[in-house]
Design an enzyme around this catalytic site. Structure first.
Site, mmCIF file in Angstrom:
data_model
loop_
_atom_site.group_PDB
_atom_site.id
_atom_site.type_symbol
_atom_site.label_atom_id
_atom_site.label_comp_id
_atom_site.label_asym_id
_atom_site.label_seq_id
_atom_site.Cartn_x
_atom_site.Cartn_y
_atom_site.Cartn_z
ATOM 1 C CB THR A 1 2.644 8.665 -0.175
ATOM 2 O OG1 THR A 1 2.991 8.150 1.119
ATOM 3 C CG2 THR A 1 3.219 10.057 -0.341
ATOM 4 C CG HIS B 1 -2.039 -0.952 1.167
ATOM 5 N ND1 HIS B 1 -2.929 -1.106 0.129
ATOM 6 C CD2 HIS B 1 -2.341 -1.924 2.064
ATOM 7 C CE1 HIS B 1 -3.738 -2.111 0.392
ATOM 8 N NE2 HIS B 1 -3.402 -2.634 1.550
ATOM 9 C CG ASP B 2 2.957 4.637 2.027
ATOM 10 O OD1 ASP B 2 2.859 5.316 0.986
ATOM 11 O OD2 ASP B 2 3.272 5.129 3.120
ATOM 12 C CB VAL B 3 5.709 1.005 -2.988
ATOM 13 C CG1 VAL B 3 7.098 0.896 -3.589
ATOM 14 C CG2 VAL B 3 5.178 -0.361 -2.601
#
Length: 200
Positions: A64, A22-24
């Protein structure tokens, strides 16, 4: 390319275990020996908002803005109105955005949050200008990782990784020239370090 390939390998391992990251993004990647062109090693970290395939999907946006796949903003739901479970291709999209950042030093789309969200939906996928083999291969990887339609994206982070490792073996041009965009109509050329790993 090596660092991004290692991130792709980490994502593949997570996806094989049923985990969506979800937040790479760059700040969630730690690199051992970052100054070494021959032996950097990337660790994908901070799985605080990751979910497993056994979790119930929830609506809303996690991640992000600069690295969010278009389908996050669409809030897609099934026939019963429930949020659709996140797919690995969302992480691959973010990894493609991160690849662009590592190659250029700039995020793919800039502006206020709403502008960035709309750009992920409809702006052209960032590309480089040129017809050499490296540029064509890099543009193909960007197209397949950052496709707006998730069905047109890499369906496996392992294939993303393999393509990046192949790209390392292609001689890069002396400089990269990003194609003009709405947010950067006059991009500056980017010098490419002339350091390559020795052939095995």
């Amino acid at each position: 390319c090596l660092v991004s390939a290692q991130v792709g390998g980490s994502l593949h391992d997570a996806h094989q275990a049923g985990i969506s990251r979800h937040d790479v993004k760059p700040s969630n990647v730690l690199v051992r020996n970052p100054a070494s062109p021959l032996d950097p090693f990337a660790y994908l970290c901070d799985f605080g908002i990751a979910t497993s395939s056994t979790d119930s999907p929830v609506g809303g946006i996690t991640g992000t803005w600069n690295y969010l796949a278009p389908e996050y903003i669409r809030d897609e739901r099934d026939a019963q109105g429930r949020p659709i479970s996140p797919e690995p291709s969302r992480d691959i999209y973010a990894a493609g955005c991160m690849l662009w950042f590592t190659l250029t030093g700039k995020i793919p789309y800039s502006g206020a949050a709403v502008q960035v969200a709309m750009a992920h939906q409809s702006a052209p996928i960032p590309q480089f200008v040129g017809s050499d083999d490296w540029t064509k291969a890099a543009n193909r990887i960007l197209q397949l990782s950052m496709a707006k339609d998730r069905r047109s994206r890499y369906q496996s982070a392992a294939v993303f990784k393999d393509d990046l490792l192949k790209l390392r073996e292609v001689t890069a041009p002396a400089q990269l020239l990003p194609a003009p965009s709405m947010t950067d109509p006059n991009p500056a050329p980017i010098l490419v370090a002339a350091v390559r790993a020795p052939s095995e």
